[in-house]
Design a protein around this motif. Sequence first.
Motif, PDB file in Angstrom:
ATOM      1  N   ASP A 184       0.864  -1.194   0.000  1.00  0.00           N
ATOM      2  CA  ASP A 184       0.000   0.000   0.000  1.00  0.00           C
ATOM      3  C   ASP A 184       0.898   1.241   0.000  1.00  0.00           C
ATOM      4  O   ASP A 184       1.583   1.525   0.990  1.00  0.00           O
ATOM      5  CB  ASP A 184      -0.916  -0.004   1.229  1.00  0.00           C
ATOM      6  CG  ASP A 184      -1.998   1.057   1.137  1.00  0.00           C
ATOM      7  OD1 ASP A 184      -1.755   2.125   0.535  1.00  0.00           O
ATOM      8  OD2 ASP A 184      -3.105   0.833   1.689  1.00  0.00           O
ATOM      9  N   LYS A 185       0.890   1.980  -1.126  1.00  0.00           N
ATOM     10  CA  LYS A 185       1.743   3.174  -1.231  1.00  0.00           C
ATOM     11  C   LYS A 185       1.356   4.243  -0.208  1.00  0.00           C
ATOM     12  O   LYS A 185       2.217   4.941   0.325  1.00  0.00           O
ATOM     13  CB  LYS A 185       1.642   3.759  -2.638  1.00  0.00           C
ATOM     14  CG  LYS A 185       2.292   2.911  -3.709  1.00  0.00           C
ATOM     15  CD  LYS A 185       2.201   3.620  -5.066  1.00  0.00           C
ATOM     16  CE  LYS A 185       2.890   2.786  -6.145  1.00  0.00           C
ATOM     17  NZ  LYS A 185       2.825   3.462  -7.471  1.00  0.00           N
ATOM     18  N   ASN A 186       0.056   4.365   0.064  1.00  0.00           N
ATOM     19  CA  ASN A 186      -0.414   5.403   0.990  1.00  0.00           C
ATOM     20  C   ASN A 186       0.099   5.138   2.401  1.00  0.00           C
ATOM     21  O   ASN A 186       0.467   6.066   3.132  1.00  0.00           O
ATOM     22  CB  ASN A 186      -1.940   5.450   0.974  1.00  0.00           C
ATOM     23  CG  ASN A 186      -2.483   6.666   1.689  1.00  0.00           C
ATOM     24  OD1 ASN A 186      -2.069   7.790   1.427  1.00  0.00           O
ATOM     25  ND2 ASN A 186      -3.405   6.442   2.624  1.00  0.00           N
ATOM     26  N   VAL A 187       0.132   3.848   2.812  1.00  0.00           N
ATOM     27  CA  VAL A 187       0.641   3.488   4.142  1.00  0.00           C
ATOM     28  C   VAL A 187       2.115   3.860   4.257  1.00  0.00           C
ATOM     29  O   VAL A 187       2.565   4.402   5.269  1.00  0.00           O
ATOM     30  CB  VAL A 187       0.428   1.982   4.411  1.00  0.00           C
ATOM     31  CG1 VAL A 187       1.165   1.556   5.681  1.00  0.00           C
ATOM     32  CG2 VAL A 187      -1.049   1.659   4.526  1.00  0.00           C
ATOM     33  N   VAL A 188       2.875   3.600   3.193  1.00  0.00           N
ATOM     34  CA  VAL A 188       4.303   3.924   3.201  1.00  0.00           C
ATOM     35  C   VAL A 188       4.512   5.426   3.267  1.00  0.00           C
ATOM     36  O   VAL A 188       5.351   5.928   4.023  1.00  0.00           O
ATOM     37  CB  VAL A 188       4.989   3.335   1.949  1.00  0.00           C
ATOM     38  CG1 VAL A 188       6.457   3.786   1.873  1.00  0.00           C
ATOM     39  CG2 VAL A 188       4.906   1.822   1.967  1.00  0.00           C
ATOM     40  N   LYS A 189       3.732   6.168   2.464  1.00  0.00           N
ATOM     41  CA  LYS A 189       3.887   7.628   2.396  1.00  0.00           C
ATOM     42  C   LYS A 189       3.626   8.272   3.752  1.00  0.00           C
ATOM     43  O   LYS A 189       4.376   9.144   4.199  1.00  0.00           O
ATOM     44  CB  LYS A 189       2.918   8.179   1.347  1.00  0.00           C
ATOM     45  CG  LYS A 189       3.016   9.675   1.145  1.00  0.00           C
ATOM     46  CD  LYS A 189       2.033  10.134   0.068  1.00  0.00           C
ATOM     47  CE  LYS A 189       2.091  11.637  -0.121  1.00  0.00           C
ATOM     48  NZ  LYS A 189       1.133  12.113  -1.153  1.00  0.00           N
ATOM     49  N   ILE A 190       2.529   7.854   4.424  1.00  0.00           N
ATOM     50  CA  ILE A 190       2.180   8.438   5.722  1.00  0.00           C
ATOM     51  C   ILE A 190       3.061   7.859   6.832  1.00  0.00           C
ATOM     52  O   ILE A 190       3.546   8.578   7.708  1.00  0.00           O
ATOM     53  CB  ILE A 190       0.684   8.208   6.031  1.00  0.00           C
ATOM     54  CG1 ILE A 190      -0.181   8.894   4.965  1.00  0.00           C
ATOM     55  CG2 ILE A 190       0.335   8.720   7.421  1.00  0.00           C
ATOM     56  CD1 ILE A 190      -1.654   8.579   5.076  1.00  0.00           C
ATOM     57  N   GLY A 191       3.276   6.537   6.779  1.00  0.00           N
ATOM     58  CA  GLY A 191       3.961   5.838   7.872  1.00  0.00           C
ATOM     59  C   GLY A 191       5.414   6.200   8.035  1.00  0.00           C
ATOM     60  O   GLY A 191       5.911   6.315   9.165  1.00  0.00           O
ATOM     61  N   GLN A 192       6.125   6.405   6.922  1.00  0.00           N
ATOM     62  CA  GLN A 192       7.563   6.691   7.051  1.00  0.00           C
ATOM     63  C   GLN A 192       7.805   8.014   7.761  1.00  0.00           C
ATOM     64  O   GLN A 192       8.726   8.149   8.571  1.00  0.00           O
ATOM     65  CB  GLN A 192       8.234   6.681   5.678  1.00  0.00           C
ATOM     66  CG  GLN A 192       7.745   7.753   4.720  1.00  0.00           C
ATOM     67  CD  GLN A 192       8.587   7.820   3.459  1.00  0.00           C
ATOM     68  OE1 GLN A 192       9.810   7.879   3.557  1.00  0.00           O
ATOM     69  NE2 GLN A 192       7.951   7.812   2.302  1.00  0.00           N
ATOM     70  N   GLY A 193       6.957   9.023   7.472  1.00  0.00           N
ATOM     71  CA  GLY A 193       7.120  10.321   8.130  1.00  0.00           C
ATOM     72  C   GLY A 193       6.929  10.216   9.629  1.00  0.00           C
ATOM     73  O   GLY A 193       7.713  10.778  10.417  1.00  0.00           O
ATOM     74  N   LYS A 194       5.877   9.520  10.041  1.00  0.00           N
ATOM     75  CA  LYS A 194       5.613   9.380  11.477  1.00  0.00           C
ATOM     76  C   LYS A 194       6.665   8.496  12.143  1.00  0.00           C
ATOM     77  O   LYS A 194       7.046   8.724  13.297  1.00  0.00           O
ATOM     78  CB  LYS A 194       4.208   8.806  11.685  1.00  0.00           C
ATOM     79  CG  LYS A 194       3.092   9.774  11.298  1.00  0.00           C
ATOM     80  CD  LYS A 194       1.735   9.198  11.657  1.00  0.00           C
ATOM     81  CE  LYS A 194       0.630  10.198  11.338  1.00  0.00           C
ATOM     82  NZ  LYS A 194       0.710  11.388  12.200  1.00  0.00           N
ATOM     83  N   ALA A 195       7.146   7.475  11.423  1.00  0.00           N
ATOM     84  CA  ALA A 195       8.178   6.595  11.994  1.00  0.00           C
ATOM     85  C   ALA A 195       9.493   7.356  12.187  1.00  0.00           C
ATOM     86  O   ALA A 195      10.211   7.149  13.174  1.00  0.00           O
ATOM     87  CB  ALA A 195       8.388   5.381  11.085  1.00  0.00           C
ATOM     88  N   PHE A 196       9.831   8.231  11.231  1.00  0.00           N
ATOM     89  CA  PHE A 196      11.004   9.099  11.397  1.00  0.00           C
ATOM     90  C   PHE A 196      10.838  10.007  12.607  1.00  0.00           C
ATOM     91  O   PHE A 196      11.772  10.206  13.401  1.00  0.00           O
ATOM     92  CB  PHE A 196      11.209   9.956  10.133  1.00  0.00           C
ATOM     93  CG  PHE A 196      12.089   9.311   9.104  1.00  0.00           C
ATOM     94  CD1 PHE A 196      13.417   9.012   9.379  1.00  0.00           C
ATOM     95  CD2 PHE A 196      11.590   9.006   7.848  1.00  0.00           C
ATOM     96  CE1 PHE A 196      14.239   8.427   8.418  1.00  0.00           C
ATOM     97  CE2 PHE A 196      12.399   8.411   6.881  1.00  0.00           C
ATOM     98  CZ  PHE A 196      13.727   8.111   7.159  1.00  0.00           C
ATOM     99  N   LYS A 197       9.636  10.573  12.750  1.00  0.00           N
ATOM    100  CA  LYS A 197       9.373  11.493  13.858  1.00  0.00           C
ATOM    101  C   LYS A 197       9.502  10.788  15.200  1.00  0.00           C
ATOM    102  O   LYS A 197       9.995  11.373  16.184  1.00  0.00           O
ATOM    103  CB  LYS A 197       7.963  12.074  13.704  1.00  0.00           C
ATOM    104  CG  LYS A 197       7.636  13.151  14.705  1.00  0.00           C
ATOM    105  CD  LYS A 197       6.237  13.725  14.425  1.00  0.00           C
ATOM    106  CE  LYS A 197       5.889  14.807  15.448  1.00  0.00           C
ATOM    107  NZ  LYS A 197       4.530  15.362  15.202  1.00  0.00           N
ATOM    108  N   GLU A 198       9.089   9.529  15.259  1.00  0.00           N
ATOM    109  CA  GLU A 198       9.194   8.749  16.507  1.00  0.00           C
ATOM    110  C   GLU A 198      10.584   8.144  16.701  1.00  0.00           C
ATOM    111  O   GLU A 198      10.832   7.491  17.709  1.00  0.00           O
ATOM    112  CB  GLU A 198       8.147   7.624  16.497  1.00  0.00           C
ATOM    113  CG  GLU A 198       6.700   8.092  16.482  1.00  0.00           C
ATOM    114  CD  GLU A 198       6.291   8.731  17.787  1.00  0.00           C
ATOM    115  OE1 GLU A 198       6.957   8.454  18.828  1.00  0.00           O
ATOM    116  OE2 GLU A 198       5.319   9.520  17.790  1.00  0.00           O
TER     117      GLU A 198
END
Length: 517
Positions: free
Chosen positions: A106-120
Amino acid sequence: MAPPTNTTASSEDLATDILAALDKSQPLLSSDAFPNATFVDLKAALDRLASREMVKYDTIERQEALLEPEAEQIAANGSHEARVFEALRKAVEGLSVKELEEAIGDKNVVKIGQGKAFKEKWISKTKDGKFTAVADKINDTTQEQIKTVQQTKTHPDPKILADLKKRKLIRTQNIFSFKIHKGPKFALRIPEEATDLTADMIASGAWKTATFKPYNFKALGATQNGGALHPLNKVRQELRNIFFEMGFEEMPTDKFVESGFWNFDALFVPQQHPARDLQDTFYISDPKAADFPRADSPDDTKDYQAYWDNVKAVHQDGKYGSIGYRYPWSGDESLRLVLRTHTTAISANMLHKLAATKGPDGRPLPARYFSIDRVFRNETVDATHLAEFHQVEGVIADYGLTLGGLMEFMEIFFGKMGLHDLQFKPAYNPYTEPSMEIFAYHKGLGKLVEIGNSGMFRAEMLESMGLPKDMRVFGWGLSLERPTMIKYGISNIRELLGHKVDLEFVQGSPAVLLGQE
């Protein structure tokens, strides 16, 4: 509760079920006892029982949080950032963006998830551009929060609820339920109630034991779609009251179509004036021309031929101390029919009639005239202009009038409308000299706004009618729409007059008291 349906049979059966359930235990919560009943059916059944004093009930309102499809996915599979971390944790050497998308699906999961994972600080980026997991373990807080909402329909922390709603993961809806108690006339069977006292009941005596349905004095009556005065008519009536209070006589304004003679020539408007062009005036195509000016009643003995000749002379050669416009005046042009461009055409006609009256001293009597009616201009329609509008006009004819007297009278007249501290600016009108534009300070707009035009009618115009040289005439005018728009806070004139008017605005508009806030 289930989606609303409204059937009489279901509400009657439900009323019986409520009585049976209430007989076993009270108070009764409708959400527990009748979870599948609709709000409409429950309310109808309870109102029916409450009107007979068989039950009493309180309405309970609460707000429930429901998961959006994306949140349901997170509850089942984890948050986007957690799924990105888990995919990278399994790939020891890291993954590129494309590989990460293939791993998760799912491209949308990757797009949103990577930003939040970097932030955490769960993941990082290697020198070769790949993503890799850096945390030993994580706590998927978002999934926990959503699962709490999924199970309890709410969350103990309002800030978390607001954040989830902002992220469009949840939506809220109001849920209504009822807390039901036994009433003073509680019974397991609903008694039949008579709605009318009939002759048969009186004759048989059945009325003595009959149960009558009580009147519901709190019930709302049917909406009465009665007529309503348009806001323009409300302001118009207030202005009429001001004129009548100041001793004015209302002029007859039933002539929408006028000849060029009364609309222009009698008012000293030259036949080459731009106001007479097709782009400014509506001309009648059939018939094109009016009759020669004539008496409109057997009592009218005025010499219209002499008046016609006077007007022609004033325009063409000059007369009564005026040098005129010095052009060949055309009688055919003067008789062309137009939709009147101002009600001053009526004022000219009334002043002509006034010239024929005689007072005790043999001179025309002083007079005060006013009119409020529709006029027509060939203008481009926009937020502040229409091709038709209403003109308010006042005329005072008397002896010894001066420009200072006109200014003082304007202060009094507009003061009754709540407009004070007037300012006057020199202006030009073909039929008045001197002429003035009138301005007043508008508190709502915070600036001076033009509210009218005024002046003293020219001597050559008045003497052509036969009025004595020492009679002076004040004239002033304003649109009816301007004070109405200011009073009702309307910025677009098309919302006040025309096919775009909201009928609810007309029906709900308050009364007008000019001069009061």
